[in-house]
Motif scaffolding. Structure first.
Motif, PDB file in Angstrom:
ATOM      1  N   VAL A 125      -4.943  -5.412  -2.444  1.00  0.00           N
ATOM      2  CA  VAL A 125      -3.989  -4.309  -2.535  1.00  0.00           C
ATOM      3  C   VAL A 125      -2.920  -4.636  -3.579  1.00  0.00           C
ATOM      4  O   VAL A 125      -2.439  -3.759  -4.300  1.00  0.00           O
ATOM      5  N   THR A 130      -5.911  -1.081   4.532  1.00  0.00           N
ATOM      6  CA  THR A 130      -6.236  -1.430   3.145  1.00  0.00           C
ATOM      7  C   THR A 130      -6.938  -0.259   2.486  1.00  0.00           C
ATOM      8  O   THR A 130      -8.108  -0.014   2.734  1.00  0.00           O
ATOM      9  N   ILE A 139      -3.358   5.404   2.394  1.00  0.00           N
ATOM     10  CA  ILE A 139      -3.889   4.942   3.676  1.00  0.00           C
ATOM     11  C   ILE A 139      -4.291   6.134   4.537  1.00  0.00           C
ATOM     12  O   ILE A 139      -5.371   6.160   5.145  1.00  0.00           O
ATOM     13  N   SER A 157       0.832  -1.201   0.000  1.00  0.00           N
ATOM     14  CA  SER A 157       0.000   0.000   0.000  1.00  0.00           C
ATOM     15  C   SER A 157       0.865   1.249   0.000  1.00  0.00           C
ATOM     16  O   SER A 157       2.011   1.235   0.457  1.00  0.00           O
ATOM     17  N   ARG A 162      -5.272   2.805  -9.947  1.00  0.00           N
ATOM     18  CA  ARG A 162      -4.202   2.285  -9.081  1.00  0.00           C
ATOM     19  C   ARG A 162      -2.955   1.890  -9.879  1.00  0.00           C
ATOM     20  O   ARG A 162      -2.035   1.319  -9.316  1.00  0.00           O
ATOM     21  N   HIS A 213      -8.597   0.733  -0.101  1.00  0.00           N
ATOM     22  CA  HIS A 213      -9.462   0.517  -1.273  1.00  0.00           C
ATOM     23  C   HIS A 213     -10.893   0.289  -0.801  1.00  0.00           C
ATOM     24  O   HIS A 213     -11.157   0.213   0.373  1.00  0.00           O
TER      25      HIS A 213
END
Length: 337
Positions: free
Chosen positions: A149, A335, A97, A92, A159, A337
């Motif tokens: 991730v 995480t 985050i 990540s 991403r 997302h």
């Protein structure tokens, strides 16, 4: 203390933080040493130490996300990035985050880029596998969320920028565990076990701290938020899940993350001040405090049902939290997302 305040945000922060950092690193390094040893007793102790070292590291990432550790944001960023490696979450991006967690506080909701609950219904075999593993107390859903991730940068255009990072981290971690496996193959069994314990502790602390709505607005600006909630809503739907009221020192096992109401009231306050602030702000008022025994009962009772659950906001959980409060999975701040 003048030099200290140039580095840490608060003047009284050095002693508690140094003590916690020393324990965290000792538990992490000592845990690896113990799981590589010949003694089964040392192996067992190593698994627990390693898991707890990761727990403390994760909650220091939470401190960094609120800039409550160092005075300069760049130092919180650097330390948070380093701690991601200890937590096995270095795939990540720390900034992602941090931003996700900031949105959680600003929007007073569980803000995600997609809601896995609706997606899982389209994959019945995967859903069934997860539910079976969860019945055996294996945190399969959390494992899936962490695995995503790694996967999402290769399937989601937003991403894409993380692809190089994911490949680099993956190669470095394979090399690291390959080196440890050359010392003892036990690491290939005992580290995953420690990691599952780590995920279980983190999830147990998360599932009952809010009855928030889930919004798929993480990839959009705050203006895309479906609803706006006020401070009263936040207070009603936030709970402190203390490990122990009688023995407050036990809450240090999760770096006082259990004092969740006071954290939402005063987000910049550091972890070591939260028990005192909790007592000062709420006194004997236990309206938003849930009993550990009730939550443990709920965690056990609804471990399968929780996979697809989303408790409604303003749910009345006080009368019998062990029976009425199912909780929500997949909301870890690790995480993004």
């Amino acid at each position: 203390m003048k030099k200290a305040t140039r580095l840490l945000r608060f003047e009284d922060a050095w002693l508690p933080n140094l003590a916690a950092w020393t324990y965290m690193l000792s538990a992490y390094v000592g845990g690896f040493a113990a799981i590589l040893a010949d003694s089964l007793w040392l192996n067992a102790a190593g698994v627990l130490l390693l898991a707890h070292g990761m727990v403390i590291a994760a909650y220091f990432i939470h401190e960094c996300a609120h800039d409550s550790l160092f005075r300069l944001p760049i130092n919180n960023h650097r330390f948070g990035e380093a701690l991601l490696w200890i937590c096995g979450a270095s795939y990540s991006d720390y900034e992602a985050i941090r931003l996700k967690h900031v949105r959680h506080h600003l929007d007073r909701a569980d803000v995600v880029s997609f809601d896995f609950r609706t997606r899982l219904l389209h994959y019945p075999k995967l859903l069934k596998t997860i539910q079976v593993l969860e019945w055996f107390y294996i945190p399969a859903l959390e494992i899936m969320m962490h695995a995503l991730v790694v996967v999402l940068p290769f399937v989601k255009e937003s991403r894409r920028y993380l692809r190089r990072r994911v490949v680099t981290v993956l190669l470095l971690r394979i090399a690291f565990f390959g080196a440890l496996a050359s010392i003892s193959l036990k690491v290939l069994l005992l580290y995953p076990l420690a990691y599952m314990i780590f995920l279980t502790v983190m999830r147990f602390m998360d599932v009952h701290q809010h009855t928030y709505d889930v919004h798929e607005t993480l990839d959009f600006s705050r203006e895309a938020q479906v609803k706006q909630y006020d401070r009263a809503f936040e207070s009603r739907n936030t709970y402190s899940n203390l490990i122990s009221e009688k023995y407050p020192w036990l809450n240090l096992l999760v770096l006082n993350f259990a004092y969740h109401n006071v954290h939402h009231d005063q987000q910049i306050q550091p972890w070591y001040r939260l028990p005192g602030l909790h007592a000062k702000l709420y006194g004997e008022d236990r309206t938003q405090v849930l009993m550990f025994s009730d939550l443990a009962r709920s965690y056990h009772r609804y471990r399968v049902a929780r996979v697809l659950n989303g408790d409604p906001a303003d749910l009345d959980v006080k009368h019998d939290a062990g029976r009425t409060f199912i909780g929500v999975d997949g909301v870890s701040f690790l995480t993004a997302h």
